[in-house]
Design an enzyme around this catalytic site. Structure first.
Site, PDB file in Angstrom:
ATOM      1  N   THR A  95       0.840  -1.279  -0.034  1.00 35.94           N
ATOM      2  CA  THR A  95      -0.121  -0.060   0.031  1.00 35.94           C
ATOM      3  C   THR A  95       0.968   1.305  -0.081  1.00 35.94           C
ATOM      4  O   THR A  95       1.489   1.492   0.830  1.00 35.94           O
ATOM      5  CB  THR A  95      -0.949  -0.028   1.190  1.00 35.94           C
ATOM      6  OG1 THR A  95      -1.953  -0.943   1.148  1.00 35.94           O
ATOM      7  CG2 THR A  95      -1.771   1.252   1.232  1.00 35.94           C
ATOM      8  N   LYS A 170      -7.606   1.628  -2.840  1.00 42.37           N
ATOM      9  CA  LYS A 170      -7.412   1.085  -1.433  1.00 42.37           C
ATOM     10  C   LYS A 170      -7.520   2.339  -0.434  1.00 42.37           C
ATOM     11  O   LYS A 170      -7.965   2.317   0.668  1.00 42.37           O
ATOM     12  CB  LYS A 170      -5.927   0.518  -1.320  1.00 42.37           C
ATOM     13  CG  LYS A 170      -5.384   0.335  -0.072  1.00 42.37           C
ATOM     14  CD  LYS A 170      -6.008  -0.901   0.736  1.00 42.37           C
ATOM     15  CE  LYS A 170      -5.663  -1.000   2.087  1.00 42.37           C
ATOM     16  NZ  LYS A 170      -4.216  -1.837   2.116  1.00 42.37           N
ATOM     17  N   LYS A 245      -1.092   5.136   8.614  1.00 37.10           N
ATOM     18  CA  LYS A 245      -0.280   5.117   7.603  1.00 37.10           C
ATOM     19  C   LYS A 245      -1.310   5.270   6.185  1.00 37.10           C
ATOM     20  O   LYS A 245      -1.114   6.318   5.341  1.00 37.10           O
ATOM     21  CB  LYS A 245       0.499   4.010   7.093  1.00 37.10           C
ATOM     22  CG  LYS A 245       1.219   3.687   5.905  1.00 37.10           C
ATOM     23  CD  LYS A 245       1.559   2.371   5.660  1.00 37.10           C
ATOM     24  CE  LYS A 245       1.970   2.111   3.826  1.00 37.10           C
ATOM     25  NZ  LYS A 245       2.203   0.656   3.671  1.00 37.10           N
TER      26      LYS A 245
END
Length: 293
Positions: A95, A170, A245
């Site tokens: 990611t 995402k 994050k």
């Protein structure tokens, strides 16, 4: 179809993913800087290597699962593009930010590789069980080539669009998840302070308009709904540090795109404060501790 795969990055997610590839009949050449992770991969049936160069020799495809965009860039620039066989399929499941994903894919294409960005949703349990959801960015041809490999590690493989679209999907999804977990947590905390029995509140709201995945699949209250990290003192699951994050990536993307994300921004602020208070290792649903005061 690719049968021999180099898997780089065998952490909490990558270890289970590599093991599922082996279980589905792929030969996996595994590499990680951590010796314990390599040993676990070996026990799962992977061939363990102590250098990326060795892991990349003669493979049909390369799967990477790495911590951040800087490391992804370094691994591809310094290792994968140098040592992977010509024409090997490249799949990055990390990611990272959209710009880095697009840049690495552009480089890969120029060097004759098909490549997709394929970040995942589902967490450690889904990685181990082979039930991850993959959000995939890349050309139709690259997606078709990657789909059988990704399907061996997940229960849903969805083509989100062109290069970087997997990362875009995402971070939008996880921004929504972070914000809904905050809202779910504050609703339970308020219900508690109003004297409602929390199981009763769950029984009502899970069947009413307030229902969400954060409530019915990942309830932040111990003993309510299906078993979640809340039942294990918020150990395991999806760490607050990882949610933070993703929220930071979402905020950067929102700024670049000129998108107005007040709920996402507030969720990012709350998780920033929660992590800074020493809770980075707890599951992200532990944010309810903030609402409970």
């Amino acid at each position: 179809m690719a049968k021999r795969i180099a898997f780089i990055g065998l952490g909490n997610m990558g270890g289970g993913m590599a093991a599922n590839l082996v279980a589905k009949g792929f030969k996996v050449e595994a590499f990680d800087l951590d010796a314990a992770a390599l040993e676990r991969a070996k026990l799962a049936g992977c061939t363990a290597h102590t250098s990326i160069n060795a892991a990349l020799q003669g493979v049909d495809a390369v799967v990477t699962m790495l911590p951040n965009g800087t490391i992804v860039h370094n691994v591809f620039d310094n290792d994968v593009f140098k040592w992977a066989p010509a024409g090997a399929l490249l799949i990055d499941c990390s990611t990272i930010d959209v710009a880095t994903a697009r840049d690495v894919i552009t480089q890969a294409t120029a060097k004759g590789h098909q490549m997709v960005d394929a970040p995942v949703s589902g967490g450690i349990a889904a990685a181990n069980a082979g039930t991850l959801t993959f959000m995939v960015g890349g050309t139709d041809a690259a997606f078709a080539a990657a789909q059988p490999i990704l399907a061996a590690m997940g229960s849903a493989v969805i083509h989100a669009g062109g290069e970087g679209a997997g990362q875009a999907a995402k971070i939008c999804n996880n921004m929504l998840l972070g914000a809904t977990m905050v809202a779910t947590s504050e609703a339970f905390a308020m219900a508690e302070k109003l004297g409602l029995d929390l199981q009763t509140f769950y029984n009502i709201s899970s069947k009413a308009s307030g229902q969400s995945w954060s409530m019915t699949s990942y309830c932040p209250v111990a003993g309510v709904g299906p078993k979640t990290p809340a039942d294990n003192d918020y150990q395991g699951g999806f760490a607050t540090a990882l949610m933070l994050k993703d929220l930071r990536l979402a905020m950067a993307a929102a700024t670049d795109a000129g998108a107005d994300v007040p709920m996402g921004r507030r969720a990012a602020e709350l998780y920033e404060a929660f992590a800074s208070a020493g809770n980075a290792g707890l599951d992200f649903s532990a944010i309810i501790k903030t609402m409970r005061g």
